[in-house]
Each structure stands twice: as structure tokens, then as C-alpha cells.
Design a protein around this motif. Structure first.
Motif, PDB file in Angstrom:
ATOM      1  N   GLY A  57      -1.262   4.961  -8.051  1.00  0.00           N
ATOM      2  CA  GLY A  57      -1.109   5.692  -6.807  1.00  0.00           C
ATOM      3  C   GLY A  57      -0.247   6.928  -6.962  1.00  0.00           C
ATOM      4  O   GLY A  57       0.353   7.173  -8.014  1.00  0.00           O
ATOM      5  N   ALA A  58      -0.208   7.699  -5.905  1.00  0.00           N
ATOM      6  CA  ALA A  58       0.603   8.919  -5.867  1.00  0.00           C
ATOM      7  C   ALA A  58       1.131   9.123  -4.463  1.00  0.00           C
ATOM      8  O   ALA A  58       0.400   8.947  -3.477  1.00  0.00           O
ATOM      9  N   ARG A  59       2.389   9.472  -4.372  1.00  0.00           N
ATOM     10  CA  ARG A  59       2.984   9.898  -3.118  1.00  0.00           C
ATOM     11  C   ARG A  59       3.158  11.411  -3.169  1.00  0.00           C
ATOM     12  O   ARG A  59       3.573  11.957  -4.179  1.00  0.00           O
ATOM     13  N   GLY A  88       9.304  19.973  -5.874  1.00  0.00           N
ATOM     14  CA  GLY A  88       8.924  20.025  -7.285  1.00  0.00           C
ATOM     15  C   GLY A  88       7.756  19.150  -7.668  1.00  0.00           C
ATOM     16  O   GLY A  88       7.620  18.767  -8.832  1.00  0.00           O
ATOM     17  N   GLY A  89       6.868  18.807  -6.735  1.00  0.00           N
ATOM     18  CA  GLY A  89       5.684  18.026  -7.093  1.00  0.00           C
ATOM     19  C   GLY A  89       5.698  16.633  -6.526  1.00  0.00           C
ATOM     20  O   GLY A  89       6.637  16.207  -5.853  1.00  0.00           O
ATOM     21  N   GLY A  90       4.620  15.877  -6.822  1.00  0.00           N
ATOM     22  CA  GLY A  90       4.471  14.537  -6.291  1.00  0.00           C
ATOM     23  C   GLY A  90       5.080  13.480  -7.192  1.00  0.00           C
ATOM     24  O   GLY A  90       5.662  13.765  -8.243  1.00  0.00           O
ATOM     25  N   PHE A  91       4.931  12.216  -6.756  1.00  0.00           N
ATOM     26  CA  PHE A  91       5.421  11.062  -7.499  1.00  0.00           C
ATOM     27  C   PHE A  91       4.223  10.162  -7.807  1.00  0.00           C
ATOM     28  O   PHE A  91       3.471   9.776  -6.902  1.00  0.00           O
ATOM     29  N   PHE A  92       4.025   9.813  -9.078  1.00  0.00           N
ATOM     30  CA  PHE A  92       2.889   9.003  -9.508  1.00  0.00           C
ATOM     31  C   PHE A  92       3.390   7.687 -10.083  1.00  0.00           C
ATOM     32  O   PHE A  92       4.425   7.637 -10.772  1.00  0.00           O
ATOM     33  N   TYR A  93       2.624   6.606  -9.834  1.00  0.00           N
ATOM     34  CA  TYR A  93       3.103   5.295 -10.248  1.00  0.00           C
ATOM     35  C   TYR A  93       1.944   4.402 -10.681  1.00  0.00           C
ATOM     36  O   TYR A  93       0.773   4.615 -10.328  1.00  0.00           O
ATOM     37  N   LEU A  94       2.302   3.378 -11.437  1.00  0.00           N
ATOM     38  CA  LEU A  94       1.390   2.333 -11.916  1.00  0.00           C
ATOM     39  C   LEU A  94       2.050   0.995 -11.653  1.00  0.00           C
ATOM     40  O   LEU A  94       3.239   0.811 -11.945  1.00  0.00           O
ATOM     41  N   GLN A  95       1.271   0.049 -11.096  1.00  0.00           N
ATOM     42  CA  GLN A  95       1.822  -1.255 -10.761  1.00  0.00           C
ATOM     43  C   GLN A  95       0.868  -2.350 -11.234  1.00  0.00           C
ATOM     44  O   GLN A  95      -0.359  -2.207 -11.150  1.00  0.00           O
ATOM     45  N   TYR A  96       1.476  -3.439 -11.733  1.00  0.00           N
ATOM     46  CA  TYR A  96       0.661  -4.588 -12.155  1.00  0.00           C
ATOM     47  C   TYR A  96       1.215  -5.845 -11.501  1.00  0.00           C
ATOM     48  O   TYR A  96       2.427  -6.109 -11.503  1.00  0.00           O
ATOM     49  N   ALA A  99       0.807  -1.218   0.000  1.00  0.00           N
ATOM     50  CA  ALA A  99       0.000   0.000   0.000  1.00  0.00           C
ATOM     51  C   ALA A  99       0.840   1.267   0.000  1.00  0.00           C
ATOM     52  O   ALA A  99       0.332   2.349  -0.302  1.00  0.00           O
ATOM     53  N   THR A 100       2.138   1.171   0.342  1.00  0.00           N
ATOM     54  CA  THR A 100       2.979   2.354   0.345  1.00  0.00           C
ATOM     55  C   THR A 100       3.365   2.803  -1.056  1.00  0.00           C
ATOM     56  O   THR A 100       3.734   3.960  -1.261  1.00  0.00           O
ATOM     57  N   GLY A 101       3.321   1.882  -2.026  1.00  0.00           N
ATOM     58  CA  GLY A 101       3.760   2.223  -3.367  1.00  0.00           C
ATOM     59  C   GLY A 101       5.259   2.385  -3.479  1.00  0.00           C
ATOM     60  O   GLY A 101       5.754   3.009  -4.426  1.00  0.00           O
ATOM     61  N   LEU A 102       6.010   1.810  -2.542  1.00  0.00           N
ATOM     62  CA  LEU A 102       7.463   1.918  -2.529  1.00  0.00           C
ATOM     63  C   LEU A 102       8.089   0.614  -3.000  1.00  0.00           C
ATOM     64  O   LEU A 102       7.507  -0.465  -2.830  1.00  0.00           O
ATOM     65  N   THR A 103       9.287   0.711  -3.563  1.00  0.00           N
ATOM     66  CA  THR A 103       9.919  -0.453  -4.187  1.00  0.00           C
ATOM     67  C   THR A 103      11.159  -0.932  -3.452  1.00  0.00           C
ATOM     68  O   THR A 103      11.883  -1.768  -3.974  1.00  0.00           O
ATOM     69  N   SER A 104      11.418  -0.421  -2.270  1.00  0.00           N
ATOM     70  CA  SER A 104      12.592  -0.876  -1.517  1.00  0.00           C
ATOM     71  C   SER A 104      12.262  -0.944  -0.040  1.00  0.00           C
ATOM     72  O   SER A 104      11.459  -0.160   0.481  1.00  0.00           O
ATOM     73  N   VAL A 105      12.885  -1.901   0.640  1.00  0.00           N
ATOM     74  CA  VAL A 105      12.713  -2.050   2.083  1.00  0.00           C
ATOM     75  C   VAL A 105      13.184  -0.792   2.796  1.00  0.00           C
ATOM     76  O   VAL A 105      12.583  -0.338   3.777  1.00  0.00           O
ATOM     77  N   THR A 143       4.954  19.765   8.325  1.00  0.00           N
ATOM     78  CA  THR A 143       4.756  19.279   6.957  1.00  0.00           C
ATOM     79  C   THR A 143       3.830  18.075   6.971  1.00  0.00           C
ATOM     80  O   THR A 143       4.005  17.159   7.786  1.00  0.00           O
ATOM     81  N   ILE A 144       2.852  18.094   6.067  1.00  0.00           N
ATOM     82  CA  ILE A 144       1.930  16.967   5.924  1.00  0.00           C
ATOM     83  C   ILE A 144       1.933  16.516   4.469  1.00  0.00           C
ATOM     84  O   ILE A 144       1.728  17.313   3.557  1.00  0.00           O
ATOM     85  N   TYR A 145       2.179  15.245   4.260  1.00  0.00           N
ATOM     86  CA  TYR A 145       2.126  14.654   2.925  1.00  0.00           C
ATOM     87  C   TYR A 145       0.907  13.740   2.832  1.00  0.00           C
ATOM     88  O   TYR A 145       0.551  13.058   3.799  1.00  0.00           O
ATOM     89  N   HIS A 146       0.311  13.703   1.655  1.00  0.00           N
ATOM     90  CA  HIS A 146      -0.833  12.838   1.386  1.00  0.00           C
ATOM     91  C   HIS A 146      -0.450  11.828   0.308  1.00  0.00           C
ATOM     92  O   HIS A 146       0.010  12.215  -0.773  1.00  0.00           O
ATOM     93  N   ASP A 147      -0.649  10.550   0.606  1.00  0.00           N
ATOM     94  CA  ASP A 147      -0.371   9.466  -0.336  1.00  0.00           C
ATOM     95  C   ASP A 147      -1.667   8.704  -0.588  1.00  0.00           C
ATOM     96  O   ASP A 147      -2.390   8.378   0.361  1.00  0.00           O
ATOM     97  N   VAL A 148      -1.950   8.408  -1.841  1.00  0.00           N
ATOM     98  CA  VAL A 148      -3.170   7.680  -2.186  1.00  0.00           C
ATOM     99  C   VAL A 148      -2.838   6.516  -3.107  1.00  0.00           C
ATOM    100  O   VAL A 148      -1.846   6.546  -3.853  1.00  0.00           O
TER     101      VAL A 148
END
Length: 989
Positions: free
Chosen positions: A949-951, A977-985, A70-76, A929-934
Motif C-alpha cells: 500500500g501507499a499513503r 517530500g513524497g508519499g509513504f509506501f509499505y509492505l505487510q504480511y 485498510a489504513t496501513g497504519l501501525t498505531s491507534v 488538500t486531498i490525499y490519496h491512499d491505496v
């Protein structure tokens, strides 16, 4: 449609099983084993098997696979960096804290540093690697595709797991009994279109009555983000000047030179260097756009113009640097288990990780000075006889940016191998099952570094010396002191501007290339860290008490660590533009024995559902040897015993109290002890100089005894060349941890849980760094003066790190770590989880994690930024929803505000928009600072899943700091400089 069983999957599984079975492999992990026959489980923080996984005496945060996905992250490493107990102070791939990042990622808990957090995989020690600190685990060597869950033990645990577990333990538990195949693909990018990330993995496994095996392959690639592509990092200090020059904070080593001419002849000094009387009115620089053929092409260097013109002669080095460095990583991971008999298993866990990561730094500043102010290797400058020198005078100093050579580019190649082989099983003793395991781990990390566009200073010295054009051929030639031609040498034109005079026709293209090729070189260095670990454990129950079985665990461990670091030959020989560095070689071994007992005291009586006592102790004996200061040495580390006692009181089913007291320690590793000196130039005042030797706080007699004149030593430069390295005199540091917690799961609200834990960690004999000024003060200040050593032995130790020549001038000053500091960290962890009953709108669940730090008297003031954030509160709130084939997650990450001291930086920016860098109060406020991740996902009819998703969905900018190493924000925050957007399958077979 289902793809769970197909011929392809079966063929792969058969091949995998055949390979591992021949090797006698298998899996029955110490931390996540649930044998079908024995039906026991071992939880993080204890080595005693239990009939079920229950809350222990110590607080443990568990992050399951669903939460990781659910974090959308690719590393431990990235997953752990975002938990609230992480203090943001560890190394990352974001280069705001160090431009020397090699691609590793560590974790620091409780504000105590990464060296005090132990990282395990399935309860075993893992391979360590890194140029910055090879004794730390690079979390990115653990492939996220095989992780079942991550357990964070937030308690001192040296008695259970050994040294380094002062702040806590990270235990990564891999997937077991995996049957089938699974593939994942991940694509993501920042809003600005850079920093593209892609990750792919394939995992296959199979099981039978006698064996199980899993194999996983993964590939990850991350593209860079340049500092110049974000406004906040496009100048050395944001708000400190126009973009072209970097303003007040731009480099004096510019593209056109910054030099001082000599009005008199060079003369030798008592330090072995030279000096001269400079020409009045300097320093000078080349007029922008001109080539220095004659003296009128130069004018006085403009440090900064306050008239709004922005005509600074400084150089803005920031845009060249990486903000996020490129990384490519390939992982192979395998694990398996083979049942040899009904009671004995053979097991293996193995991984190979190959990582390539790059770094890019601004071009080398050529900081030549005949006085040796930049180190003895830089003690030269262009001579009057240089063919390009338009003045016919020697130079005292010359700062010139080697733009023609290009940015410095270190390329890091890291190979990590980890193999653990062990047998485990059980036997009957007096009608009781006893569990045992014994095995061996081989952990090896090898680093090679290839660095392009560095400068060979031996060649540069010749190239800026006397030279000529051959009167017959017109060829450029270097001359020695006797006027003879130096074969192969090519004169270098530091007076020709950024293009060395090529554009103005002073030199040809062939001469331009020859100049660059002659002074530049590619550095090569390597290091290796190897650990060999032998272990054996026995556990079970001794007797049945009225409240339950008395459980025990005991074991032996022998661990050997060896480290070798070989810097580039030119660096070690003092002939490189990269800072001088000495080689390192060291070995360390430890023998350990431990015992743990869990005693159920009372059960099922009024007010006590269960009361149990847990006691553990570990005895450790260290031996070590290494190479330091030109000699082989064997310091005595000795040993110590770690202890822990914990109490758990289950009042009734809904309510539990727990508390622990532990004594932990961290032994200095081979890096702490033997690391070769690395060159730096800190500002420091010699207490024995002509200004200080008569001061009331200075021990003048000590100065004179060490060779200083009675009138003091001349110190022409405020910077003293120093070497930062190890200290063979270090001894272990000790931590005392107290914790108390309550767990409440009200029966009147099914799915609701509250956890509150208080902790206090007190450290003594802390291994803490002391810089050049602190070392000098501790040696030469009289007792009672600020910075003076506590006693004669301590003073003698500090003085051994200072070497003077016959004139009393410091020729060798070493900065290092010492067992000096003591202090404590205190705070609270609070968690609320609630899984609502299913509704017509789906299933909703909530998790709220908080870490509140009360104080930290060791490494910073809570609520203040001092090069690393010391947040008062970190908080994560996650809301999850699932209905049918659809699910979604919304996470909020909160960082409390910080005070950022910035005295002496009250400048304004000119050329863009006037900005006050530091308020009159001397404190820059870094707001909360507050970040929103979806994230949203859909399970397909063909057993796949699509996730988007987006971080940092709303592109929240990080707060500005004036004290970061670079880029005006801290790498613990998300990139600007903005958020990070991703697609996962995901596809299951």
C-alpha cells in the motif's frame, strides 16, 4: 494447507492458559461482552445491557478491525488522527507544533483539545503519560494488534463515564474469544528513503467451556526524518532567506558570536543585575572563517543583506532538528477469563508498554547578558580579564551557538503498566437476570529523561570570567575575583568561532575537549503518574413495560491519582541552559455514584416502531492536595452532578431520529492545579512602567501600592521573564451538549445507510490559558479598559500571580490557566455507507464520512489557522473491493482551505528565488488538500496474506503556513517530500 491447529500453537496456548488460570484471570468486558449464557451486549454510551447491539440515542462511529488494517497504519493514535471528527490539534510525533514532543500521541475532538476527550479501553480508564501533559492517554500505549474495533462516541458523556468526556469518548475494544495464533510483519518508508518503519506482533489465544485467554507481543520502530531533508522545513521560515543562514528568521546566536562590548565599567542596577554603556556600532561578530585573536578579526553583525548576496550572520538552526522523531516501542498485552461458577467469572486485563523516543534540537544558544534579560541564571558575560578576550573590555551581552558541544538530545524512556482485575456475573432477582461487576485498576506511567549536550551555567560563568595561561606551565586557568586559581575550571573561548580556535592553533585538542567537558553536562529528570481505580456496577431490568423492559444501571467508583515530577537538579537550581523549572507534586481523589435508566415509552404503533427515553446522572466529589509556591496546599474542588437525557424514535424499520441533552464537566487535574513553573520570556509591557503608569487605562494607585514608584518602573526589555505553571484556584469547567440526528436505511436499497447528526457544545468557566500580558492587564488595568478583570475578586486573583521587589520591578510573573472563557462549538457529522450486492466483478463497498464545523468561538475562528488548523470541512471517502482471495482499498482524505494571518511578515527571500512571504492582504491562503491512499491484498493458499500500500500516493505537499511553531507546515498534514509506501504480511496459525 492449514496451520490452524498444530503442536506449536497448542503448546503455546496450553502454557498461556496455565499461567492465566493460576492467576484467576479471564475476560468478560463491560463494553464488548456477549456471554453465551446471558446473550447480552453493552454498547458505548450506555451501561445498560441489551439483547442486541443497536443504535443508541448518541452518535457513535465504529471502526472495525478490517477498516483499521485498510489504513496501513501501525498505531491507534495514527488511526484516530485521521477520522474526520479529529481536529488535528493534539500532540503527535511530527514536531511542527512543539520541539518538546516526547513521543506521545493524543486525540482532540471537535476543536476542544485533548483534555476534553476521554479515552477508555474496554470501557475502563487507561494509563496516562507524557512529559507535556501526564494527564492524557498516550494512544500508542494501546497495542493495535489486539484491537477488535474502536468506537468514537461523539457526545458529552460525563454522566456515563465521569469527568473529561465533554467533547466525546474514545472506547478501544480488544479482541475476545480469540482462538489460534497470528503473526504480522510490517515494513514501510517514505519516498526519499527515510523515516523507515517496522512493526512485528504475535498474538495467541485459546478457549474452553470455562476459560479464555489471549496474549499479544508487539514491537514497533520508527526512524527519524530530519527537517533539513525536506525543502519546506530546511529553513526556520520557508521563503524567508538563504539556506546557509536562515535569512531574516535565522538565529542571532550564531556560530561566530554576536556580542556588545562595554565602553564603561559595569555598574549594578536596582534590579540586582548590571549594565554598562555599550560601544557604539555594535553588535559585533567574528569575521567568517577567522579566529578572534585580535580586534580586527571582528566586524559589525549583519542581520540580513538585501542586496542578494545572502551574507547574513544569522544561524540556520532548522536542519539539525527532527521532523519525525525516532521511536521504539515494545508492548505485552494479556487478557483472560475464568468461570468460577455458572454465574461468576474472574477476569484480568494487563499490559506493559516500554517506549524509547528521542528528540534532537539545535545546539544551545548561549544568551549571556549582564542585565538578566534572559533570566537571572544568564546574568553574566565574558569579562575584560578573560584570556581569550582580544578587546580588553567587559562585554554587556554575548550570543554564541555552542556548536562544539553538539545538538541537544533528550532521550525519553517511558514505562507504562496497566492492570485491571475484576469479578463479574449474574444472579436472579424476582425472575430477572441482574448483572454485576466489581474490580480494581492499577495504572502507572514512569518517565525518565536523559538529555545530552546541555550547558552547566555555573561552570560557564566561571569559564568566561577572568582567566590566564599559567606563565610556567602554559596551562589554561580560571581566576576568581581575588586572582586565585579556581581548581578544576577550564576557560572557554567564545571568541574562537565554531571550533573554539582549535583549527587556528589557539588551543590544543586536549584543551578543546576539556573546554567542552567543563561547560556541558547531561541532564536527568523523572516523573510518575499513578492511578488507582475501584469500581462496582449493577445493571438489569426492573419491570416489563408494554413497549419493552425498563433497563437500569448504577454503580460506584473511587479513583485516586498521584503525580510527581522531579526536574534535573541544575534546572531546578537555576544552573542549566535548559529553561528553569520547578518540581511538581500533587494528589487527587474522587468518589462517584451514577445511575442510568432506559425507558421504552411506545412500541409497534402507527408512526412509532419504538420510542425510548434514556436518562443518566453522576454525582462526583473531589478532594485534592499538592505542593505549590513552596507550600503544601489543599484547595477545595468540591463536586458536581452531570446529567444526560436522550430520546430515540424509531419511526419504522428504515428511519430513526435521535436527540440528546447533556451537562458534562471537566475537573482540573493535578497538572492544571500544581504544575511547577517553567521558564519562558514572552513579550509584555508592564502597565506600571514609566510609559504606561500615567495612562488613562492604568490603575496607577494600584501600581504604587504594589511598590512601583510614582513615576513608574523602568522596563529596559520588552520581554518579561515568566513562569508558566498550575493554578490551585481552578474550579471545574462545564459543558452543555445538544445533539439531534437522523439515521436512514432505505429498504429499497439494501446495504445503503445515511446518518446525519447536528451538535452544539457550549462551555462555561472554561479552563483557559492567560499569558503574561493578560495577567498584568487584568491586575493593573482600570475597569472598562481592554483586558481588565471583571470584578474585585478576579482582579485579586490575577494580582496574586505578580510579585515585585522593593523598587517595584517584577521579579516573579506567573502565567497560568483560569476559569474565564466561555463559548460554543457547533457543527454536523454526515455519513453514507453502501455495501453493493455482489457482482461478477466482486464486492464493492463505499463509506463517506464528513465533519462540518459551523463555528468555534472558544479556540479559534473556523476556516482560519492560528497555530492549529480550524477546518471548515474534513471528509474521508473510502472505496473497498473484494473478490476471492484479492481485495483493494482506495481512500481519499480531504481538508478544506484555511486563512493564515501573517501581518508584519511581508518580506522577500534573497539568494534563491524571490518569494513573497505574505500577500498585501495580510492573509496567507492554505489551499484545500486531498490525499490519496491505496492498498491491495492477496490471501495465500497457506493461510497468510500479503498487503502492499501507499499513503499519499501522489506525494501531495502540505500547504505552507506562516504561524506554525516550526517547519512552515502543520503536523496535522502528511509529511512533505513524497508519499509513504509499505509492505505487510499476516500469517494465521
Amino acid at each position: 494447507m492449514t496451520l490452524k491447529t498444530n503442536k506449536l500453537r497448542d503448546a503455546i496456548s496450553f502454557a498461556l492458559v496455565g499461567t492465566t488460570a493460576l492467576a484467576g484471570t479471564g475476560v468478560a468486558f463491560a463494553q464488548d461482552t456477549e456471554s453465551d449464557e446471558l446473550d447480552t451486549v453493552v454498547v458505548t454510551g450506555s451501561r445498560i445491557p441489551r439483547s442486541s447491539e443497536v443504535e443508541g440515542t448518541s452518535p457513535v462511529l465504529s471502526i472495525d478491525r478490517a477498516a483499521i488494517e485498510a489504513t496501513g497504519l501501525t498505531s491507534v493514535g495514527d488511526v484516530l488522527f485521521n477520522i474526520t471528527a479529529s481536529d488535528g490539534g493534539a500532540l503527535r510525533n511530527v514536531t511542527t507544533s512543539t520541539n518538546g514532543s516526547d513521543g506521545t500521541q493524543n486525540i482532540s475532538l471537535r476543536g476542544l483539545g485533548a483534555t476534553r476527550t476521554l479515552v477508555l479501553v474496554n470501557g475502563r480508564r487507561w494509563v496516562t503519560s507524557g512529559i507535556t501533559n501526564a494527564s492524557l492517554v498516550d494512544l500508542n500505549t494501546i497495542p493495535i494488534s489486539v484491537v477488535e474495533r474502536i468506537e468514537v462516541l461523539k457526545d458529552g458523556a460525563s454522566a456515563i463515564y465521569g469527568s473529561d468526556a465533554i467533547a466525546g469518548v474514545i472506547n478501544v475494544i480488544t479482541r475476545k474469544n480469540f482462538d489460534g495464533a497470528e503473526a504480522n510483519a510490517y515494513l514501510g518508508s517514505y519516498t526519499k528513503g527515510d523515516g523507515f518503519q517496522q512493526a512485528y506482533d504475535f498474538t495467541v489465544g485459546s478457549n474452553s467451556d470455562r476459560w479464555n485467554a489471549v496474549l499479544s507481543l508487539s514491537y514497533t520502530e520508527q526512524d527519524p526524518v530530519y527537517a533539513g531533508d525536506r525543502e519546506i522545513s530546511s529553513v526556520p521560515v520557508f521563503g524567508g532567506g538563504d539556506i546557509a543562514s536562515g535569512g531574516l528568521f535565522g538565529s542571532g546566536s550564531n556560530l561566530r558570536g554576536n556580542f556588545v562590548r562595554c565602553a564603561t565599567a559595569l555598574t549594578p542596577t536596582t534590579t540586582g543585575f548590571q549594565t554598562c554603556t555599550p560601544v557604539a556600532g555594535g553588535p559585533f561578530t567574528l569575521i567568517q572563517g577567522e579566529d578572534g585573536r585580535q580586534a580586527t578579526d571582528f566586524r559589525r553583525f549583519i542581520s540580513y543583506s538585501f542586496d542578494g548576496s545572502g551574507s547574513s550572520d544569522r544561524y540556520n538552526f532548522a536542519p539539525v532538528n527532527y521532523l519525525l522523531q525516532p521511536i521504539e516501542r515494545f508492548n505485552v498485552y494479556g487478557q483472560g477469563s475464568l468461570r468460577l461458577t455458572d454465574r461468576i467469572n474472574a477476569n484480568v486485563m494487563a499490559t506493559y508498554v516500554q517506549r524509547n523516543s528521542n528528540q534532537q534540537l539545535a545546539e544551545v544558544p548561549l544568551t549571556m547578558d549582564v542585565r538578566g534579560t534572559s533570566g537571572p541564571q544568564w546574568a553574566f558575560a565574558p569579562t575584560a580579564g578573560n584570556v581569550f578576550n582580544p578587546f580588553g573590555q567587559d562585554l554587556r551581552s554575548m550570543n554564541f551557538r555552542a556548536a562544539a558541544v553538539g545538538p541537544r538530545k533528550p532521550y525519553y524512556n517511558n514505562d507504562n503498566t496497566a492492570v485491571t482485575l475484576w469479578f463479574d456475573g449474574s444472579f436472579d432477582l424476582g425472575g430477572r437476570d441482574m448483572y454485576w461487576d466489581a474490580g480494581y485498576s492499577f495504572l502507572d506511567s514512569r518517565f525518565t529523561v536523559r538529555g545530552e549536550n546541555y550547558i552547566n551555567l555555573f561552570n560557564l560563568r566561571r569559564a568566561v570570567g577572568n582567566s590566564r595561561r599559567n606563565p610556567v606551565t602554559g596551562a589554561l586557568e580560571c581566576l576568581d575575583g581575588a586572582g586565585a586559581v579556581i581548581r578544576g575550571c577550564v576557560p572557554f573561548n567564545v571568541f574562537g568561532g565554531a571550533d573554539l580556535g582549535l583549527g587556528a592553533g589557539v588551543i590544543s585538542r586536549e584543551e578543546y575537549d576539556a573546554m567542552i567537558n567543563y561547560i556541558s553536562y547531561t541532564k536527568n529528570e523523572s516523573q510518575q503518574m499513578t492511578t488507582k481505580d475501584y469500581f462496582a456496577n449493577l445493571s438489569g431490568s426492573i419491570v416489563d413495560l408494554p413497549a419493552g423492559p425498563l433497563g437500569f444501571a448504577l454503580g460506584l467508583e473511587h479513583r485516586r491519582v498521584s503525580f510527581v515530577n522531579q526536574p534535573d537538579a541544575l534546572i531546578a537550581g537555576g544552573g542549566s541552559s535548559d529553561n528553569f523549572s520547578e518540581p511538581t507534586r500533587g494528589n487527587q481523589s474522587v468518589d462517584e455514584i451514577y445511575a442510568e435508566v432506559n425507558v421504552p415509552l411506545f412500541a409497534d404503533i402507527p408512526g412509532i416502531k419504538l420510542l425510548e427515553l434514556n436518562v443518566a446522572a453522576r454525582k462526583s466529589d473531589y478532594s485534592t492536595n499538592g505542593f505549590f509556591g513552596g507550600a503544601d496546599i489543599s484547595p477545595d474542588l468540591g463536586g458536581d452532578t452531570s446529567k444526560k437525557i436522550g430520546l430515540k424514535w424509531q419511526v419504522f424499520d428504515d428511519l430513526m431520529f435521535r436527540g440528546t441533552y447533556s451537562e458534562s464537566f471537566r475537573a482540573p487535574d493535578v497538572i492544571d492545579l500544581y504544575q511547577g513553573g517553567g521558564e519562558s520570556f514572552p513579550s509584555a509591557a508592564d502597565p506600571c512602567n514609566t510609559f504606561n503608569i500615567g495612562a488613562a487605562t492604568t490603575d496607577s494607585a494600584r501600581c504604587v501600592a504594589d511598590g512601583a514608584p510614582v513615576t513608574g518602573v523602568a522596563q529596559p526589555n520588552s520581554q518579561i521573564r515568566s513562569l508558566t505553571g498550575g493554578n490551585p484556584s481552578l474550579q471545574p469547567e462545564f459543558g452543555e451538549t445538544r445533539s439531534f440526528g437522523v439515521v436512514y436505511s432505505p429498504s429499497w436499497a439494501e446495504g445503503l445507510n445515511f446518518t446525519l447528526d447536528w451538535y452544539k457544545i457550549k462551555l462555561e468557566d472554561v479552563i483557559s490559558f492567560r499569558g503574561a500580558q493578560a495577567v498584568l492587564n487584568a491586575c493593573y488595568q482600570l475597569p472598562g479598559a481592554p483586558g481588565a478583570a471583571a470584578d474585585a475578586a478576579q482582579r485579586a486573583l490575577f494580582c496574586s500571580f505578580v510579585t515585585r521587589d522593593a523598587t517595584g520591578t517584577i521579579i516573579d510573573l506567573r502565567q497560568s490557566s483560569f476559569n474565564l472563557a466561555e463559548g460554543e462549538v457547533e457543527g454536523y457529522d454526515f455519513q453514507v455507507t453502501y455495501a453493493m450486492p455482489e457482482t461478477a466483478w466482486g464486492k464493492f463497498s463505499f463509506q463517506w464520512d464528513n465533519t462540518y464545523t459551523e463555528n468555534n468561538t472558544l479556540f479559534g475562528t473556523v476556516g482560519q489557522y492560528n497555530g492549529a488548523p480550524q477546518w471548515r470541512l474534513r471528509s474521508n471517502l473510502t472505496t473497498s473491493w473484494q473478490k476471492g482471495d484479492w481485495d483493494a482499498t482506495w481512500a481519499m482524505r480531504y481538508y478544506s482551505s484555511l486563512e493564515d494571518p501573517c501581518f508584519g511578515q511581508n518580506y522577500f527571500e534573497y539568494g534563491i528565488t524571490p518569494v513573497e512571504i505574505c500577500p498585501d492582504s495580510g492573509v496567507n491562503t492554505m489551499g484545500r488538500t486531498i490525499y490519496h491512499d491505496v492498498q491491495a491484498g492477496w490471501k495465500t493458499p497457506w493461510n497468510g496474506k500479503v498487503t502492499v500500500g501507499a499513503r499519499n500516493l501522489f506525494g501531495k505537499e502540505p500547504p505552507i503556513t506562516r504561524n506554525s511553531f516550526a517547519h512552515s507546515f502543520d503536523g496535522a498534514y502528511d509529511l512533505p517530500g513524497g508519499g509513504f509506501f509499505y509492505l505487510q504480511y499476516n500469517q494465521k496459525f
